[in-house]
Design an enzyme around this catalytic site. Sequence first.
Site, short mmCIF file in Angstrom:
data_model
loop_
_atom_site.label_atom_id
_atom_site.label_comp_id
_atom_site.label_asym_id
_atom_site.label_seq_id
_atom_site.Cartn_x
_atom_site.Cartn_y
_atom_site.Cartn_z
N GLU A 337 0.84 -1.19 0.00
CA GLU A 337 0.00 0.00 0.00
C GLU A 337 0.88 1.25 0.00
O GLU A 337 1.10 1.84 -1.02
CB GLU A 337 -0.96 -0.03 1.20
CG GLU A 337 -1.93 1.14 1.16
CD GLU A 337 -3.27 0.83 1.79
OE1 GLU A 337 -3.47 -0.28 2.28
OE2 GLU A 337 -4.12 1.74 1.79
N GLU A 619 -1.73 0.10 13.39
CA GLU A 619 -2.85 0.62 12.60
C GLU A 619 -4.16 0.50 13.36
O GLU A 619 -4.98 1.42 13.35
CB GLU A 619 -2.95 -0.20 11.30
CG GLU A 619 -4.15 0.18 10.43
CD GLU A 619 -4.09 -0.48 9.06
OE1 GLU A 619 -3.45 -1.54 8.93
OE2 GLU A 619 -4.67 0.10 8.12
C1 BGC Z 1 -4.94 2.99 4.96
C2 BGC Z 1 -5.42 4.04 5.92
C3 BGC Z 1 -6.21 5.00 5.09
C4 BGC Z 1 -7.42 4.22 4.67
C5 BGC Z 1 -8.50 4.97 4.03
C6 BGC Z 1 -6.16 2.25 4.53
O1 BGC Z 1 -5.88 1.16 3.76
O2 BGC Z 1 -3.95 2.19 5.49
O3 BGC Z 1 -4.56 4.46 6.84
O4 BGC Z 1 -6.47 6.21 5.66
O5 BGC Z 1 -7.08 3.09 3.93
O6 BGC Z 1 -9.62 4.69 4.68
#
Ligand code: BGC
Length: 750
Positions: A337, A619
Amino acid sequence: MVRREFDLAELPSRAVLFASALGLYEARLNGQRVGDQVLAPEWTDYGRRVQYQAIEVTGLLQSGPNALGAILGQGWYAGRIGMAAGFHNVSRGVYGRCLGFIAWLHLEFPDGRIETVVTNGTWKATDSGPIRASDLLDGEVYDSRHEVRGWDAPGFDDSAWLKVRTLKGPELSPQVNEPIRVTRRIPAREIQEIGPGVRIFDCGQNVAGWCALRLTGADSGQEIVLRHGEVLNPDGTLYMDNMRGAHPVDQFFCSGGGEEKFEPRFTCHGFRYVEISGLPPKPDSVEVTVCVVHSNPAETCTFASSDPVLDRVVDAIQWTQRGNMHSVLTDCPQRDERLGWTGDAQVFSQTAIFNMDMAAFLTKWMRDLREAQAEDGRFPDIAPHPYDPNQRFSGNPGWADCGVIVPWRMYVNYGDTEILKRMFEPARRYVEWSLRGNPDLIWKNARQMTPLWYGDWLNADTFVGLPDIPKSGGAVPKELYSTAFFAHSTELVSKMARVLGLAAEAEQFGDLAHRIRAAFNRAFVAEDGRILGETQAGYALALHFDILPEAIRKVAASHMVAALQPYRGSLSTGIQSTVRLMLELSRFGYHREAYAILMRSEMPSWRYMVEHGGTTIWERWDGWVEGRGFQNPGMNSFNHYAIGAVGEWIYRTVGGINPDENAPGWKHFFVRPVPGGGLTSVSMGYQSIRGPIRSEWKLEQEVFSLQVSVPPNTTATVELPDGSVHSPMGAGEHHFTCHCKSHHRNHLDN
Ligand code: BGC
């Protein structure tokens, strides 16, 4: 690898290499590396712009023949980037596939003459060097048997090398942010042999970067494989499920004989542990060093308290920032990501600014944001935005608002009016887009303006398998949440206009903000100060953005405290409301409650993370829970700073150091530490743009003493726990004492 040679009849008095690449590059001059930056030219929207670097190279030149070259890698340009497969048919090469290098060597001679050596069709290239493959997400394959001796020094025979093709690239812009560098090298120690010849090493810290390896005794062609992971399974093996589609594996093929060294160039992993297989059997023949890699602005914050666990929480917050800035503020450094999610950065930005001098970095990233703004005015949810901002990932409340909130914070902390000038029009267009879609001023997401409407992401309703925590009641209603951000951004656009001397716009947006607040209160707030849904988050956002009428703020704050009860005094908030809840608890005098949240060791809490092996912020609050184990591996990073936005509360409240938005750039500031949580001493330093600020306090037998340093040309207002206010304190050291009995203090009562 690309190269050319050139002759110098005499040495220049000054030489600067300007260079860039489509892909990544390491420039070489006469056998030496040029500069200490890595992963250059960093990440921008390459479709439109690529950064160049300028490095002084005078000392690397010699009279007679010289050789200039570069090693190229795939990087963001041609390699894999997060989520690409979903929106392009391929997962790599989103911007382009053909690597390119551009250089301009500027030579100034003692007689004033200027000469240049540039990239052109005379250069030679090979694709059969030792780097067989490289990818930021998928690691590097390096084969020492393909090393080309002397290729970057003069006198090398490149007649068998290929001719280059000249390419036209995008606009070049100078890099304004501090380079990405290897900032620390941490020795890793072997902790376990998990299978024949398979060993796990631990460097003790979750980081972004890579491993350098030194070994002796390998055979020619021996393959060494390094797999990187953040955490271990209970049986001591690497936990890799949360990497999703990333393949954080480096492969080194040895040349055999003598000491060999390996260090990848064009990849980056998020990890603490590395599993190495294929090593020669003699254990003392191996040295593993973890290289920590990130954008490298000055670090500006020190914090130490009487509570070592709290200090580890702060340390984890700072490490999470280091792990997530590689020319872009990213969500995470490990899985497939690693995108510049604006919502995470928006909420973390004040913490980031305390931790490091973010002025240049954010100037660069705000340009990425402007370049990713959708045509209709939506700011992006990710920047850079490789997936067409007009189509998707744009305009999400809390995310898109980054384009308004972050420039305002840059102004408050750095006194930067230039950034307000650059961001005002884009910010106003963003607010006008919200207004067009929501003419009755309640942000409704009608017509699915934002199909993925994140809301207060990862609140307590998303916990899995925790029977003692309520299953619902954490998520703030999304219309309420979104309208709160709408009101806030509109208010900030008005404030920006005021600073820029745009009186009519200041009034126009001030009035609009006033009307949005009124609509919010009509739609969501009862006369007794209760807010629809009665979530902690709803109260926190409405209070923090000053949306409620003065008369009911205090009682709303008491409802916010009541909303802690179903969670036994703890949080149900997601990434956008957590720090705002903490700040509002303190603003309304609920220090005991705020400290209880900070100091609790049970899930959900920051201490839970560090007391269960975390060295960076997770997270998810429930990323891993004793008895239950890991959360869903599809989204479970252990190096995500959003929840770490509480750093701002810690620095402002425990440390006591606060900027004053009416005297931007720390011209005047507040020092108002609040004792609590059983702490007996705290020492915080902040290297402000105007000089070093210190706040050091002790609590001994109900006597509170505070030492404050104020830098030259600034003043501070100091507020003590007994409610006394000392102002203005000029440059120098100031000492205060007062009697301090309880943890309570109520600003509003002072
Ligand atoms: C990320 C988040 C981001 C979100 C959006 C995720 O996959 O890791 O931190 O803000 O997507 O909702």
